[in-house]
Design an enzyme around this catalytic site. Structure first.
Site, mmCIF file in Angstrom:
data_model
loop_
_atom_site.group_PDB
_atom_site.id
_atom_site.type_symbol
_atom_site.label_atom_id
_atom_site.label_comp_id
_atom_site.label_asym_id
_atom_site.label_seq_id
_atom_site.Cartn_x
_atom_site.Cartn_y
_atom_site.Cartn_z
ATOM 1 N N GLY A 239 -3.132 4.419 3.293
ATOM 2 C CA GLY A 239 -2.445 4.136 2.132
ATOM 3 C C GLY A 239 -1.332 3.001 2.170
ATOM 4 O O GLY A 239 -0.635 3.082 1.178
ATOM 5 N N SER B 208 -1.215 8.203 1.853
ATOM 6 C CA SER B 208 -0.071 7.154 1.955
ATOM 7 C C SER B 208 0.756 8.011 2.590
ATOM 8 O O SER B 208 2.032 7.370 3.096
ATOM 9 C CB SER B 208 0.232 7.008 0.723
ATOM 10 O OG SER B 208 -0.890 6.150 -0.088
ATOM 11 N N LYS C 80 -7.388 8.457 0.032
ATOM 12 C CA LYS C 80 -6.621 7.576 0.390
ATOM 13 C C LYS C 80 -5.280 8.259 0.644
ATOM 14 O O LYS C 80 -4.632 9.147 -0.125
ATOM 15 C CB LYS C 80 -6.294 6.732 -0.957
ATOM 16 C CG LYS C 80 -5.019 5.606 -0.622
ATOM 17 C CD LYS C 80 -4.231 5.111 -1.877
ATOM 18 C CE LYS C 80 -3.149 4.542 -1.502
ATOM 19 N NZ LYS C 80 -2.259 3.982 -2.729
ATOM 20 N N VAL D 28 -5.676 0.673 1.142
ATOM 21 C CA VAL D 28 -5.260 0.066 0.110
ATOM 22 C C VAL D 28 -3.524 0.196 0.232
ATOM 23 O O VAL D 28 -2.992 1.192 0.461
ATOM 24 C CB VAL D 28 -5.352 1.587 -1.014
ATOM 25 C CG1 VAL D 28 -4.577 0.996 -2.245
ATOM 26 C CG2 VAL D 28 -6.891 1.827 -1.078
ATOM 27 N N SER E 140 -0.175 3.754 -8.318
ATOM 28 C CA SER E 140 1.577 3.648 -8.182
ATOM 29 C C SER E 140 2.138 2.442 -8.295
ATOM 30 O O SER E 140 3.185 2.363 -8.922
ATOM 31 C CB SER E 140 2.116 4.277 -6.915
ATOM 32 O OG SER E 140 1.387 5.744 -6.530
ATOM 33 N N ASN E 141 1.681 1.375 -7.444
ATOM 34 C CA ASN E 141 2.236 0.062 -7.800
ATOM 35 C C ASN E 141 1.910 -0.631 -8.967
ATOM 36 O O ASN E 141 2.419 -1.842 -9.230
ATOM 37 C CB ASN E 141 1.761 -1.010 -6.613
ATOM 38 C CG ASN E 141 2.171 -0.259 -5.264
ATOM 39 O OD1 ASN E 141 3.516 -0.525 -4.897
ATOM 40 N ND2 ASN E 141 1.460 0.364 -4.477
#
Length: 323
Positions: free
Chosen positions: A218, A194, A192, A235, A73-74
Site C-alpha cells: 500500500g 498500507s 492492499k 497501490v 484515501s488519496n
C-alpha cells in the site's frame, strides 16, 4: 463442481461459501502491477473538476500502470458525497483504456451501506472494489465483526473484493487471522496492506498461499521489500507523481535485478514519506503540480501546506534527485 466450504473462525460458524457465476471473475482477475490511487481535482468552489481529472487520466495513460484505484484515501473519498464518488468512477471508466483495471473504493462504516455502494461501483464500471475496514467503533472491530462484515459484502458483490488495511487512517490493522479466513472466500481476491509491516505481509502471503489470494503493497516506501516476501504489486500514492519510476521499480523486482531495484527504492523512500505519513494528501497534490499534473487544493477541512511544509516537501524530492 462448485466449491463449498464450511468453516469456523472466532467461535462463529459461518454458512458455506459457494462459488457462483458472479464470483468466477475473482479467480481470474490478475492484480499484479502498479496502481496510482488517483487524486480528485477540485475547482475553486470545491466542486469536482472533471476536466482536470480527464487531463490527468490522459497523462497516466502513457505510463504502464496495471490500472487505477479510484476513491481511495488519496482521492479524499470521506469528503465526497456518495453521488460524487460514483460519478468519479463513471468518468474514469469512460476514459480508461481497455485492458487496464479500475479498482473503486466502496468501504463505508456500516455493512449495509458498503453492500449498497459496492453494487453502485460495480454498475459504474469497477472491475473490483477496494473495501476499507469500518473503524468508527474500532474497539469492537475484532476478527469476528470484520469477518462478518467482509463476508456479507463479498457474498453480495457483483465484482471481486480487495480488502484494504490502512491503520494510519483507521487506527487498526485487519487482523492476520481475519485476512487468512477471508482469503478462502471465492469472491475475495486479495489485500492492499498500507501498514508497512513486512513481517506481517510475508506472513499473510505464506498463510494464504493455498488460496488464489494476492497481496498489494500500500505504499512505495516498502514496495521492494513487499515484492521480496511475495506481494504482486502496489497501490502507491507516489505513483501519482513518479509513476514511470514506480513501474520501473516493479520491473526490476520482477526480473530479479535486486541491486538496481535497491538503489531506486532508496531514492523513493523520502519523497514517498513526504506525500503520505509526513504531510499527507495536500503534499501529494502539491507535488503533482510540480510534475505537470493537476493536484490543486484539497476539499475543506484539509488545508494547504504552509510555506515551511512546502520547503520540506521540495527538499525531500530534490535531495533524492527528482526535482
Amino acid at each position: 463442481m462448485l466449491c463449498v466450504r464450511v468453516w469456523t473462525r472466532c467461535g462463529v460458524r459461518y454458512r458455506p461459501w459457494r462459488r457462483n457465476a458472479s464470483h468466477v471473475g475473482a479467480a481470474r482477475l490478475d492484480l499484479s502491477g502498479i496502481y496510482p490511487p488517483i487524486a480528485t481535482p477540485f475547482t475553486a468552489k470545491e466542486d469536482v473538476d472533471y476536466q482536470k481529472l480527464e487531463e490527468n487520466l490522459q497523462k497516466y495513460d502513457k505510463i504502464p500502470f496495471k490500472g487505477l484505484v479510484v476513491q481511495g484515501s488519496n482521492g479524499e473519498y470521506p469528503y465526497l458525497t456518495e453521488e460524487e464518488r460514483v460519478e468519479v468512477v463513471k468518468e474514469v471508466r469512460r476514459s480508461l483504456p481497455l485492458g487496464k483495471l479500475l479498482l473503486a473504493g466502496s468501504g463505508c462504516e456500516s455493512t449495509r451501506a458498503t453492500v449498497q455502494l459496492t453494487a453502485k461501483m460495480a454498475a459504474a464500471g469497477a472491475d473490483a472494489v477496494l473495501v476499507v475496514n469500518p473503524c468508527f467503533y474500532k474497539g469492537k472491530m475484532d476478527s469476528r465483526a470484520l469477518i462478518h462484515h467482509f463476508t456479507k459484502v463479498a457474498d453480495s458483490s457483483p465484482v471481486p473484493v480487495v480488502l484494504y488495511s490502512v491503520p494510519a487512517n483507521t487506527g487498526l490493522d485487519l487482523p492476520v487471522d481475519a485476512v487468512v479466513a477471508l482469503s478462502q472466500h471465492p469472491n475475495i481476491l486479495g489485500l492492499k496492506d498500507s501498514g508497512g509491516d513486512i513481517t506481517r505481509i510475508g506472513l499473510i502471503v505464506h498463510k494464504t498461499k493455498a488460496q488464489d489470494f494476492q497481496v498489494l503493497a500500500g505504499s512505495a516506501g516498502f514496495l521492494m521489500a513487499a515484492y521480496c516476501v511475495g506481494a504482486v504489486g502496489g497501490v502507491c500514492a507516489l505513483a501519482n507523481v513518479l509513476g514511470q519510476e514506480l513501474c520501473e521499480l516493479e520491473r526490476l523486482c520482477r526480473s530479479g535485478r535486486w541491486e538496481e531495484a535497491k538503489v531506486l527504492q532508496q531514492r523513493l523512500i523520502e519523497p514517498n514519506a513526504a506525500v503520505t505519513r509526513k504531510l499527507g494528501v495536500p503534499a501529494l497534490k502539491q507535488a503533482m503540480e510540480w510534475f505537470g499534473y493537476h493536484g490543486g487544493a484539497c476539499r475543506s477541512p484539509l488545508q494547504p501546506l504552509t510555506e515551511a511544509e512546502t520547503q520540506l516537501l521540495r527538499r525531500d524530492f530534490s535531495t533524492n534527485g527528482w526535482l
